[in-house]
Design an enzyme around this catalytic site. Structure first.
Site, PDB file in Angstrom:
ATOM      1  N   SER A 186       0.796  -1.219   0.000  1.00  0.00           N
ATOM      2  CA  SER A 186       0.000   0.000   0.000  1.00  0.00           C
ATOM      3  C   SER A 186       0.832   1.274   0.000  1.00  0.00           C
ATOM      4  O   SER A 186       0.347   2.322  -0.418  1.00  0.00           O
ATOM      5  CB  SER A 186      -0.960   0.005   1.194  1.00  0.00           C
ATOM      6  OG  SER A 186      -0.257  -0.178   2.389  1.00  0.00           O
ATOM      7  N   HIS A 214      -5.536  -3.445  -2.331  1.00  0.00           N
ATOM      8  CA  HIS A 214      -5.227  -2.535  -3.443  1.00  0.00           C
ATOM      9  C   HIS A 214      -5.086  -3.266  -4.772  1.00  0.00           C
ATOM     10  O   HIS A 214      -4.566  -2.699  -5.732  1.00  0.00           O
ATOM     11  CB  HIS A 214      -3.947  -1.757  -3.134  1.00  0.00           C
ATOM     12  CG  HIS A 214      -4.089  -0.898  -1.916  1.00  0.00           C
ATOM     13  ND1 HIS A 214      -4.680   0.341  -1.948  1.00  0.00           N
ATOM     14  CD2 HIS A 214      -3.768  -1.142  -0.616  1.00  0.00           C
ATOM     15  CE1 HIS A 214      -4.692   0.848  -0.726  1.00  0.00           C
ATOM     16  NE2 HIS A 214      -4.147  -0.032   0.101  1.00  0.00           N
ATOM     17  N   LYS A 246     -12.292   0.334  -1.042  1.00  0.00           N
ATOM     18  CA  LYS A 246     -11.386   1.019  -1.967  1.00  0.00           C
ATOM     19  C   LYS A 246     -11.995   0.990  -3.377  1.00  0.00           C
ATOM     20  O   LYS A 246     -12.839   1.837  -3.673  1.00  0.00           O
ATOM     21  CB  LYS A 246      -9.991   0.400  -1.844  1.00  0.00           C
ATOM     22  CG  LYS A 246      -9.450   0.601  -0.408  1.00  0.00           C
ATOM     23  CD  LYS A 246      -8.073   0.130  -0.224  1.00  0.00           C
ATOM     24  CE  LYS A 246      -7.440   0.360   1.124  1.00  0.00           C
ATOM     25  NZ  LYS A 246      -8.156   0.760   2.283  1.00  0.00           N
TER      26      LYS A 246
HETATM   27  N1  PMP Z   1      -5.055  -3.985   4.108  1.00  0.00           N
HETATM   28  C1  PMP Z   1      -4.470  -3.000   3.405  1.00  0.00           C
HETATM   29  C2  PMP Z   1      -3.295  -3.335   2.539  1.00  0.00           C
HETATM   30  C3  PMP Z   1      -4.981  -1.699   3.461  1.00  0.00           C
HETATM   31  O1  PMP Z   1      -4.396  -0.707   2.773  1.00  0.00           O
HETATM   32  C4  PMP Z   1      -6.111  -1.436   4.280  1.00  0.00           C
HETATM   33  C5  PMP Z   1      -6.701  -0.039   4.378  1.00  0.00           C
HETATM   34  N2  PMP Z   1      -5.820   0.984   4.486  1.00  0.00           N
HETATM   35  C6  PMP Z   1      -6.664  -2.488   5.011  1.00  0.00           C
HETATM   36  C7  PMP Z   1      -6.124  -3.748   4.885  1.00  0.00           C
HETATM   37  C8  PMP Z   1      -7.832  -2.264   5.915  1.00  0.00           C
HETATM   38  O2  PMP Z   1      -8.999  -2.172   5.183  1.00  0.00           O
HETATM   39  P1  PMP Z   1     -10.267  -1.347   5.734  1.00  0.00           P
HETATM   40  O3  PMP Z   1     -10.046   0.072   5.390  1.00  0.00           O
HETATM   41  O4  PMP Z   1     -11.415  -1.971   5.034  1.00  0.00           O
HETATM   42  O5  PMP Z   1     -10.344  -1.578   7.212  1.00  0.00           O
END
Ligand code: PMP
Length: 408
Positions: A186, A214, A246
């Site tokens: 990310s 992502h 997302k």
């Molecule tokens: N895994 C990754 C790689 C993320 O970027 C995120 C969100 N930033 C999450 C899990 C968590 O997802 P959520 O926003 O649905 O809690």
């Protein structure tokens, strides 16, 4: 009575100083969205959005909005509790079977966030006597799940299969072993080397778990994620985590995999058992979004074209940008304050992009984190690179060859 000393709540970032110096752009209220990757931001007006995860531009799509409205009409806005008791709707079941068919698995289970899905699934499936091996740059929710699990927990160097092999060789001979990676990282936007990871896990009897936050809607010709990207069968990955917040314009998270695993999790995972069910409009919106990704494949094609175009523009610019493999493009500034200054330049010039500082990324690698979507036009992408390049040149930051002195 002696006077009570207030506790010191000191955030790890210099928030107050950032505000004082007009370098703080987090938590900015968006007042609405406009067509073509634009957002209306409180106090700043309409901005070109380069910081959102709306990879396929699905937020506000009339079919999704209609599905959410219909769900409110039919079920109201809440579920009155947890899934196992009175909280399960037919909509939840429909969403789970849609996700399972999208990911090519027997079943899926939906949680109220992606964060919760990672924490609960990891802590439920693995425990004392097991070994979890994570990429050093895995998401915080994976790390938190590992810590909660009680399993042996080690890292391997980022995207380094040779180091992963060393870790697999050193794992306890008994107990389960699992390798967990972000499919797309990310903060760096690179892709996990799935073929090597799967090969090593077959050889050393490890399970493979991916976090597709992502990569859903982004990787693969039809947006189905990392297996499709590498031309692998869907059973290459045993435990598939994803988020609905997302590319999917809703909220929630999921795990997809075998029916036996999903049944087990539905009755054992604490974040599923003890937390309220996804609300009806969000469930209906997520379901409609998966349908749309398949019904409108040109969105994924447009996104891929934009990813290539943006990578090309960055490569031709003087910016210190990492090689683009996904829709996320880090532009590395180094020092946190340099990152904040460049973010301010962009924000003041109508470009919504933010700085990711330490400790979210390693010290000295603060970056602007740009993400492209299917809705950007070529002109938007050019304009974005122009603004960042002008700011970088003016401030003497984020350039491949740094200027000696940086102006404030
Ligand atoms: N895994 C990754 C790689 C993320 O970027 C995120 C969100 N930033 C999450 C899990 C968590 O997802 P959520 O926003 O649905 O809690």
């Amino acid at each position: 009575m002696s006077e009570r000393k207030p506790p010191a709540w000191t955030p790890s970032w210099p928030v107050a100083e950032g505000r004082d110096r007009d370098l703080y752009f987090y938590l900015q209220p968006t007042e609405g969205y406009a067509a073509g990757a634009r957002a209306r931001v409180a106090g700043a007006g309409e901005m070109l959005m380069l910081g959102s995860y709306s990879y396929l531009g699905l937020n506000g799509h009339p079919r999704i909005t209609h599905a959410a409205h219909e769900a409110i009409e039919r079920y109201g806005t809440g579920t009155h509790g947890v899934r196992l008791l009175a909280g399960t709707l037919d909509l939840h079941k429909a969403l789970e079977s849609k996700i399972a068919s999208f990911k090519g698995t027997e079943d899926a289970l939906v949680f109220s966030s992606g964060y919760l899905a990672n924490v609960s699934v990891i802590a439920c499936l693995f425990g004392r006597g097991d070994t979890i091996i994570c990429d050093k740059l895995d998401h915080a929710s994976i790390v938190d799940g590992c810590a909660l699990s009680g399993a042996d927990f080690v890292y391997f160097r980022h995207n380094d299969p040779g180091h992963l092999e060393t870790r697999l060789k050193a794992a306890r001979p008994s107990g389960k072993r699992v390798v967990i990676v972000d499919a797309v990282f990310s903060m760096d936007g690179d892709v996990a080397p799935l073929p090597e990871i799967v090969g090593l896990c077959r050889r050393y009897d490890g399970l493979v778990m991916t976090d597709e936050a992502h990569s859903i809607g982004v990787l693969g010709a039809t947006g189905r994620g990392i297996e499709e990207h590498f031309g692998f069968p869907s059973d290459a990955v045993d435990i598939k985590i994803g988020t609905l917040s997302k590319a999917i314009p809703s909220v929630g998270g999921y795990v997809a995999g075998s029916r036996a695993m999903c049944d087990f999790l539905a009755h054992q995972a604490r974040g599923f058992i003890y937390s309220g069910a996804l609300p009806p409009p969000q469930t209906a919106a997520a379901l409609a979004a998966f349908e749309l990704i398949l019904a409108e494949p040109e969105r994924v094609k447009r996104l891929h074209a934009n990813m290539r175009a943006f990578a090309g523009l960055l490569a031709d610019s003087p910016l210190d940008a990492r090689r683009g493999e996904s829709a996320i493009f880090p532009i590395v500034c180094g020092d946190d304050w340099d990152g904040w200054k460049l973010a301010r330049y962009c924000q003041k010039n109508g470009l919504y992009v933010q700085c990711i500082p330490h400790p979210v990324v390693p010290k000295g690698s603060a970056r602007l984190r740009a993400s492209v979507t299917s809705e950007h036009s070529e002109t938007d992408l050019r304009q974005a690179v122009d603004i960042i390049t002008r700011g970088a040149a003016e401030l003497g930051v984020a350039l491949r060859v740094k200027r000696p002195e940086a102006a404030e």
